[in-house]
Design a protein around this motif. Structure first.
Motif, PDB file in Angstrom:
ATOM      1  N   LEU B   7       0.829  -1.203   0.000  1.00 31.56           N
ATOM      2  CA  LEU B   7       0.000   0.000   0.000  1.00 31.56           C
ATOM      3  C   LEU B   7       0.867   1.259   0.000  1.00 31.56           C
ATOM      4  N   PHE B   8       1.888   1.247   0.839  1.00 30.31           N
ATOM      5  CA  PHE B   8       2.776   2.402   0.957  1.00 30.31           C
ATOM      6  C   PHE B   8       3.696   2.515  -0.249  1.00 30.31           C
ATOM      7  N   ALA B   9       4.161   1.346  -0.722  1.00 30.21           N
ATOM      8  CA  ALA B   9       5.036   1.351  -1.894  1.00 30.21           C
ATOM      9  C   ALA B   9       4.302   1.971  -3.076  1.00 30.21           C
ATOM     10  N   ASP B  10       3.028   1.611  -3.236  1.00 26.41           N
ATOM     11  CA  ASP B  10       2.229   2.176  -4.329  1.00 26.41           C
ATOM     12  C   ASP B  10       2.084   3.686  -4.178  1.00 26.41           C
ATOM     13  N   TRP B  11       1.855   4.098  -2.923  1.00 26.90           N
ATOM     14  CA  TRP B  11       1.665   5.534  -2.700  1.00 26.90           C
ATOM     15  C   TRP B  11       2.956   6.295  -3.017  1.00 26.90           C
ATOM     16  N   PHE B  12       4.093   5.755  -2.580  1.00 27.04           N
ATOM     17  CA  PHE B  12       5.380   6.374  -2.896  1.00 27.04           C
ATOM     18  C   PHE B  12       5.546   6.492  -4.410  1.00 27.04           C
ATOM     19  N   ALA B  13       5.226   5.390  -5.091  1.00 23.69           N
ATOM     20  CA  ALA B  13       5.378   5.371  -6.538  1.00 23.69           C
ATOM     21  C   ALA B  13       4.484   6.415  -7.189  1.00 23.69           C
ATOM     22  N   ALA B  14       3.247   6.508  -6.667  1.00 21.95           N
ATOM     23  CA  ALA B  14       2.307   7.475  -7.220  1.00 21.95           C
ATOM     24  C   ALA B  14       2.809   8.912  -7.059  1.00 21.95           C
ATOM     25  N   GLN B  15       3.574   9.149  -5.976  1.00 23.79           N
ATOM     26  CA  GLN B  15       4.136  10.490  -5.768  1.00 23.79           C
ATOM     27  C   GLN B  15       5.388  10.707  -6.622  1.00 23.79           C
ATOM     28  N   GLY B  16       5.865   9.639  -7.232  1.00 28.86           N
ATOM     29  CA  GLY B  16       7.129   9.719  -7.958  1.00 28.86           C
ATOM     30  C   GLY B  16       8.309   9.737  -7.009  1.00 28.86           C
ATOM     31  N   LEU B  87       0.010  15.412   7.134  1.00 20.50           N
ATOM     32  CA  LEU B  87      -0.175  13.983   7.409  1.00 20.50           C
ATOM     33  C   LEU B  87      -1.484  13.474   6.828  1.00 20.50           C
ATOM     34  N   VAL B  88      -2.461  14.358   6.804  1.00 16.95           N
ATOM     35  CA  VAL B  88      -3.785  13.952   6.349  1.00 16.95           C
ATOM     36  C   VAL B  88      -3.739  13.483   4.891  1.00 16.95           C
ATOM     37  N   ALA B  89      -2.846  14.112   4.094  1.00 13.62           N
ATOM     38  CA  ALA B  89      -2.784  13.762   2.665  1.00 13.62           C
ATOM     39  C   ALA B  89      -2.506  12.265   2.445  1.00 13.62           C
ATOM     40  N   PRO B  90      -1.393  11.715   2.924  1.00 11.11           N
ATOM     41  CA  PRO B  90      -1.168  10.276   2.708  1.00 11.11           C
ATOM     42  C   PRO B  90      -2.222   9.404   3.375  1.00 11.11           C
ATOM     43  N   ILE B  91      -2.685   9.811   4.550  1.00 12.43           N
ATOM     44  CA  ILE B  91      -3.672   8.992   5.263  1.00 12.43           C
ATOM     45  C   ILE B  91      -4.945   8.866   4.441  1.00 12.43           C
TER      46      ILE B  91
END
Lengths: 222, 809
Positions: B7-16, B87-91
Motif C-alpha cells: 500500500l505504501f510502496a504504491d503511494w510512494f510510486a504514485a508520488q514519484g 499527514l492527512v494527505a497520505p492517510i
C-alpha cells in the motif's frame, strides 16, 4: 545615616533614610505600611516566599528606635498585610515587639489591610492627633490641617545618564507629608500616578531613599 | 524496498518518490524498537521519515483506535498545525483511517475533554501542552498504550528551558508507556552527541548526510562600506534590487528594531510597490499569521524577518535568503539559509550584507566555515533546577510519587543526567515547603509525605494553581499596542512592546512599529493607545536580549583572518586599505594573543582591547576593568563594547596593562558586581516564576497581578542576604553565568592574555579602533558610579539649574 530636617508647622521633622519620620518636638517616631506577615499571607495562597520579611522589618525598626530613642512609636496603618496577620506572628517576632513596647509607647493606627487589630502591645486607634498634626493611614483629599499619612507606598523614578533609578520616597507639600512603605516586601506606586498626584495638585517635593541619605527632587518629576 | 508494505510502496510510486536511505534506516530501527535521532537538512523528507513507522504500524494492525499511539512534539504551535495538514494527505490517499489531531493552547476546552475520553491515534502538541496533560490524574491511563514519541526541531529545544521541560516529560512518559520509542528530528548540529544524550541512552543516530552546499555571496552597498553601525540601512536599495530579481526572498536581520528600520528604508525606495512584508516576534499574532499565509500563497515577494522565521513551516516558494548584518554564528547562518532550500540536491541561494567593516570580516569568515562544513554553537547547558521544580509539582498533581523512582527517571535524560541527589532533594524540598532555613511553613506546605515515603500534592488549590502556571516562557513586562478606535473603543491590536520603552515616551512622541509610523496617545491600563502618523524624529522600540553575540568559532576565524594578509585579497578595497593602514600604524591582533592599544585624544586616554569575545562578554569585562582601573588610579570615565572590541576612556594614562588583565579579575569583583547587577535580578525573576515561587496566574481572584505578587527584586534581595545558598539562587547563578555574562569566554580571553599580551602605546587613534570610537556617541555609556552617586549627581544638576540666577557668577 543622615536624616533630612524639614520644618512642618510647629515641628521639625527628621526624614530618615529608612523611611521613618521623627517628630523632634514630640519625640515621636512614625512608620507606615510595614505589611508584617506578607510572606505567610502569600503562603496561604500557595506562594512560599522567603519567610524572613517580618523579622527583617522588625530589626530595621529596632535600629531606628535605638537611634532616635522616641517617647512614642506610631504605626501608620497596614502594619499587617491582612486581617489575620497579627495572629500569625512568630513568637520570636512577638517578643521583639514586646521589647519595643517596653522602651516606648506604641500606637497602632489601623489601615485598610488591618482594620481588626487586637492583642498587640500598645493602643489601637483609627487615627492620631499630635498637637495640630493629624496622623492617619490614608490622606484626605481636603486637608485643612497638617497631616502625615502612608497607604500609597510612594516611589519615584529619576532618569539620569540614560538610566532609570527608582526608589521609595517621601512626598511632601505644605501641610501634607506622605511616608514610603517601611515593610520588606512592599512595592510602590509612582508619585506621578493619579492616586498620589491628585493629592499634590500643586506639586511639591520628593525625598528618595538612599543607602545613608535622602535625595531631594521637585514633584512632579519630569 | 520490501520493508515498505505494498500500500505504501504504491503511494510512494504514485508520488514519484523513492524510499530514501535514512527513511529506510528509520523503519528498520523502529522495527527493532530502537530510539532514534535523525539528523537531516531541510527538504530531506525528515518529517515523513519520523512518522512513517507509526503510519505503517497503525495501518497494518488493529492498533488504531487503541488509544494514543504516536505523540508529536514541536516547539511551534504553527508547525503542529502544519504537520497535521500534511499527514492527512497520505492517510486519506491510502484510506488508512488513522485519526490525527492537534492539542495546543488554542485547542478548545470541549475538544480537549473529548480528546481525553477518545484520544486520536496521532496527537501533535507543544512541550507546554504535554506538561499540562501529564499533570492530570488520568495521564497514566491516557499514555499507557503510547508507542512512539516524535520530537521535532530538537536542536532548537535542547539547551533551552522548554527543552528541559520536554526532556523531563519524556522521562516520565517512558515510565508510563513501557513500549514507547523515542524519535528525535534535528537539523545538522555541531554537537550531535548532546542531541543523542538528550533523548537518553541507547539512541541510534541516523544521519541523512548534507544536502548540496549553499551558494553564498557577499552583497555590498554601492557606496563605501560604513565604519560603524550594525543596522545595514545603507544597503536598502541594493537589497531591494535583489528582491526584485527573485521569486520570493526572506530578508533576515538580527533584531526587531533593525527589522522595523530596514522595512521602512526598503519601502522608501520601493517605487514599484513590490509586496514586501514584515515579521517579528513582537507583532500581533494575527498580523504574523497574515504574513505567513500570504507567503504560503506566494503573494509576497519578500519578508523582512527576525529569528521568528528561523524555524517553522517550509514555504516552498522561497528561493533566496538575504542576511543583513553579521551572521553571528555558522550554524545559525545555515539554519537561515536552509529556509530557501526545498530539495536536497539543489543548492540554496544566499547573500550576506555586512553593515560595517568588521562585519565584512565576519561574513567572509562565515562563508569560509560553510565551505569547510564546520558548525558552531555551544553544547547545551545542563537542565535548570527551576524547571525540575515545576516538573515535580506537576507529577504530584497527577498522583503520589516516590522520590527515589523519580530521581532515577529524571536522570535518565541528557539534561539531568548529571543532576546530584543533593540538588534533587533541595528542589523537592523547595516545592514541598519553600526550603527555607527558618522552618515557618509547616502549615502551608504544598506537598506532604505519607508513611511509605510517597509524596502527594497537599490540596486542590495547589493543583489548580500549578495547572494555571505551566510553562517556561517568561516574558518581560510587556504592553499591548492598539490603534485608537471610535468612541473611546480600541482599534486593532498591532503587537507588544516592553514596558520600559513606553515609560520613556510622552504623549505626542512618535515611534516606528509594525512597519508604521505611530504617535503615542496615552496609556490605558496595560494598553498603549496609538494613532497613525505624527511628526518628529521617531523612536524604535528595542527589546531585552535582542542582540546575540558572535560565536567563539567565528571569532577565532576572524582573528586568524586579520593576522594573515594573504586572506585579505578577496576583501573589498576599502577594507583592505583599512587593514594595511592598521598594519603600518600599529599591529594586527594575532590569532592567540590579546592586542591592547592605548592612545590620547582630546584630553582623555583611550584603551582599546581587541578581545573578539562578543558583546555580552565585553560588557562584563568592561564592568570589571573599569573597577580595576579605578583602583589603579587611572580614573576611568566610561566604556563601550561591540562584538569585536572593548574601549574604555579615562583621565589618566593606563599602564601596567598585563596587571590590569590578570586572571584574578574573575574573583571578588565579579561576585560583587554579579550579585548587584540587574542581570541577576532578571534571571532570578525568571527562575522564581518557572519554579512556582511567583505565580503568573492565580485561580479565582481577578485582582491585578501587581496587587497579589511581591516584586521579585525584593525577594531576591532578602534571599541573597539571608539564605545565599538557597536552591533558587543556585539556579539563578547557573543561568546568568551562561549567555548574558559569558564568564566562560572572559576566562578564555584572560588565559590568552596571560600568555601573550601585546600593548601598543600610540600617539593617536589606530585605524582598527575607529569603529568602536564611532560607537561611543551612540551606545549608552555605562560608568562605574553607583545608583546613589548618580542620584546625587542628578540632584546637584537640578539644583544648579534651579538656583536663583543671582548666585551665578
Amino acid at each position: 545615616m543622615t536624616a533630612t530636617r524639614v520644618p512642618f508647622h510647629d515641628e521639625i521633622l527628621l526624614l530618615d533614610p529608612s523611611g521613618a519620620v521623627f517628630l523632634s518636638a514630640a519625640r515621636m517616631l512614625v512608620v507606615a505600611d510595614l505589611h508584617f506577615e506578607k510572606s505567610s499571607s502569600a503562603a496561604l495562597q500557595g506562594s512560599l516566599l522567603p519567610p524572613y520579611d517580618t523579622r527583617i522589618t522588625l530589626l530595621k525598626l529596632q535600629r531606628v528606635v535605638n537611634l532616635y530613642q522616641p517617647m512614642s512609636l506610631v504605626f501608620l496603618g497596614d502594619s499587617f498585610h491582612d486581617r489575620t496577620g497579627h495572629n500569625r506572628l512568630h513568637t520570636a517576632d512577638f517578643a521583639l515587639l514586646r521589647k519595643l513596647a517596653a522602651k516606648t509607647r506604641i500606637i497602632w493606627v489601623t489601615g485598610n489591610h488591618d482594620p481588626d487589630l487586637d492583642s498587640l502591645p500598645g493602643e489601637i486607634v483609627p487615627c492620631w492627633q499630635e498637637g495640630n498634626i493629624c496622623l492617619r493611614h490614608e490622606a484626605q483629599i481636603i486637608n485643612s490641617h497638617y497631616e502625615i499619612s502612608g497607604h500609597f507606598h510612594p516611589k519615584a523614578s529619576i532618569m539620569t545618564r540614560g538610566k532609570r533609578i527608582t526608589r521609595p520616597c517621601f512626598a511632601m507639600h505644605n501641610k501634607r507629608l506622605m511616608l514610603p512603605a517601611f515593610g520588606t516586601y512592599t512595592g510602590g506606586l509612582d508619585v506621578n500616578a493619579a492616586g498620589i498626584a491628585s493629592l499634590f495638585p500643586a506639586g511639591g517635593q520628593v525625598f528618595l531613599l538612599g543607602k545613608d541619605r535622602l535625595f531631594r527632587f521637585a514633584m512632579p518629576i519630569v | 524496498m520490501d520493508i515498505l508494505p505494498p500500500l505504501f510502496a504504491d503511494w510512494f510510486a504514485a508520488q514519484g518518490w523513492q524510499l530514501r536511505a535514512h527513511q529506510q534506516a528509520m523503519l528498520e530501527a523502529a522495527a527493532s524498537g530502537d530510539n532514534t535521532l535523525l539528523i537531516a537538512p531541510t527538504g530531506g523528507g525528515k518529517t515523513l521519515a519520523g512518522f512513517l513507522p507509526s503510519l505503517i504500524q497503525l495501518a497494518d494492525t488493529s492498533s488504531s483506535g487503541q488509544g494514543l499511539h504516536t505523540l508529536y512534539v514541536s516547539p511551534l504551535k504553527a508547525l503542529a498545525t502544519d504537520i497535521a495538514r500534511n499527514l492527512v494527505a497520505p492517510i486519506e490517499a491510502m484510506q488508512l483511517g488513522i485519526t490525527v489531531e492537534t492539542r495546543t493552547g488554542d485547542t478548545s476546552a470541549t475538544r480537549r475533554a473529548r480528546q481525553r475520553q477518545r484520544p486520536p491515534d496521532i496527537m501533535l502538541t507543544t512541550p507546554e501542552s504535554l506538561a499540562l496533560l501529564l499533570a492530570s490524574e488520568e495521564s497514566a491511563a491516557f499514555f499507557k498504550n503510547l508507542r512512539c514519541v516524535v520530537v521535532d526541531e530538537i536542536h532548537a529545544l535542547a539547551g533551552t528551558k522548554r527543552g528541559d521541560q520536554l526532556a523531563l516529560c519524556l522521562s516520565h512518559l517512558a515510565s508510563l508507556a513501557n513500549l514507547m520509542r523515542k524519535t528525535g528530528l534535528s537539523a545538522t548540529v555541531a554537537h550531535p552527541q548532546a542531541m543523542l544524550d538528550y533523548l537518553g541512552p541507547n539512541t541510534k543516530l541516523i544521519n541523512a548526510g548534507g544536502g548540496a552546499p549553499p551558494e553564498i555571496r557577499l552583497l555590498l552597498p554601492a557606496q563605501r562600506i560604513p565604519w560603524a553601525g550594525h543596522m545595514g540601512l545603507a544597503a536598502a536599495e541594493t537589497v531591494l534590487a535583489k528582491i526584485s530579481q527573485a521569486r520570493m526572498s526572506i530578508v533576515f536581520v538580527n533584531t526587531r528594531a533593525q527589522a522595523e528600520l530596514m522595512f521602512q528604508n526598503i519601502w522608501k525606495h520601493n517605487t514599484n510597490t513590490l509586496p514586501i512584508g514584515l515579521h517579528h516576534g513582537s507583532l500581533d499574532i494575527t498580523q504574523r499569521r497574515r504574513v505567513e499565509a500570504a507567503m504560503g500563497r506566494g503573494d509576497l515577494r519578500a519578508v523582512i524577518a527576525t529569528s521568528s522565521l528561523d524555524l517553522g513551516i517550509d514555504w516552498g516558494g522561497v528561493d533566496q535568503v538575504i542576511q543583513i548584518g553579521a551572521p553571528k554564528g555558522v550554524s545559525r547562518l545555515l539554519q537561515r539559509i536552509g529556509r530557501a532550500n526545498h530539495r536536497l540536491d539543489e543548492a540554496s541561494q544566499a547573500m550576506l550584507v555586512p553593515a560595517n567593516r568588521f562585519e565584512v570580516l565576519e561574513c567572509e569568515a562565515a562563508m569560509a566555515a560553510v565551505q569547510e562544513h564546520t558548525l558552531d554553537g555551544d553544547p547545551p547547558r545542563p537542565g535548570g533546577l527551576d524547571v525540575l521544580a515545576q516538573h515535580l509539582m506537576g507529577l504530584a498533581c497527577a498522583g503520589p510519587f516516590h522520590p527515589d523512582v523519580v530521581f532515577a527517571e529524571v536522570t535518565s535524560v541528557g539534561p539531568y543526567a548529571d543532576l546530584s541527589r543533593r540538588d534533587f532533594d533541595d528542589v523537592l524540598m523547595f516545592v514541598e515547603n519553600g526550603g527555607y532555613a527558618l522552618a515557618a511553613y509547616e502549615r502551608y506546605r504544598k506537598l506532604f509525605r505519607d508513611s511509605e515515603g510517597l509524596v502527594w500534592a497537599a490540596n486542590d488549590m495547589v493543583v489548580r494553581q500549578h495547572k494555571m502556571n505551566i510553562g517556561t516562557i517568561v516574558e518581560a513586562s510587556k504592553l499591548k499596542i492598539r490603534l485608537a478606535g471610535r468612541r473611546a473603543a480600541f482599534g486593532p491590536a498591532l503587537g507588544e512592546v516592553e514596558e520600559y520603552f513606553i515609560n520613556n515616551l510622552t504623549p505626542g512622541d512618535t515611534f516606528i512599529f509594525a512597519g508604521r509610523l505611530l504617535v503615542f496617545l496615552r496609556l490605558r491600563d496595560t494598553v498603549v493607545e496609538v494613532a497613525e502618523g505624527g511628526k518628529g524624529d521617531p523612536k524604535v522600540p528595542a527589546y531585552q536580549g535582542g542582540r546575540m553575540p558572535m560565536t567563539t568559532h567565528l571569532a577565532s576565524r576572524v582573528r586568524t583572518m586579520l593576522h594573515d594578509p594573504s586572506c585579505w585579497t578577496s576583501l573589498p578595497d576599502d577594507v583592505q586599505e583599512w587593514l594595511h593602514l592598521q598594519k603600518q600604524r600599529s599591529v594586527m591582533p594575532g590569532p592567540d594573543d590579546l592586542l591592547v592599544e592605548t592612545f590620547p585624544r582630546h584630553g582623555r586616554w583611550y584603551l582599546v582591547a581587541y578581545c573578539f569575545e562578543g558583546r555580552n562578554a565585553h560588557q562584563t569585562l568592561g564592568m570589571l576593568l573599569t573597577k580595576r582601573m579605578e583602583r589603579f588610579g587611572f580614573r576611568p570615565l566610561g566604556f563601550v563594547a561591540t562584538d569585536y572590541v572593548l574601549a574604555i576612556w579615562s583621565l589618566q594614562e593606563p599602564d601596567n596593562i598585563a596587571q590590569l588583565f590578570s586572571q584574578d579579575m574573575l574573583g571578588d569583583d565579579l561576585e560583587e558586581w554579579l550579585a548587584e547587577s540587574s542581570l541577576l535580578r532578571r534571571s532570578f525573576h525568571h527562575v522564581a516564576v518557572i519554579a512556582g515561587l511567583i505565580h503568573r496566574n492565580q485561580p479565582g481572584a481577578e485582582k491585578s497581578r501587581r496587587q497579589v505578587t511581591v516584586n521579585s527584586k525584593l525577594i531576591y534581595d532578602v534571599l541573597r542576604k539571608h539564605q545565599p545558598d538557597h536552591v533558587l539562587l543556585r539556579a539563578t547563578r547557573a543561568d546568568a553565568g551562561g549567555g548574558m555574562v559569558d564568564i566562560g569566554r572572559i576566562a578564555l580571553l584572560l588565559e590568552r592574555a596571560r600568555h601573550k599580551i601585546v600593548h601598543m602605546v600610540l600617539p593617536r587613534v589606530s585605524p582598527l579602533a575607529v569603529p568602536v570610537m564611532l560607537e561611543i556617541g551612540r551606545e549608552r555609556v555605562t560608568g562605574e558610579a553607583t545608583e546613589d552617586e548618580l542620584l546625587l549627581e542628578a540632584g546637584a544638576l537640578l539644583d544648579d539649574a534651579m538656583a536663583p540666577s543671582a548666585v551665578a557668577v
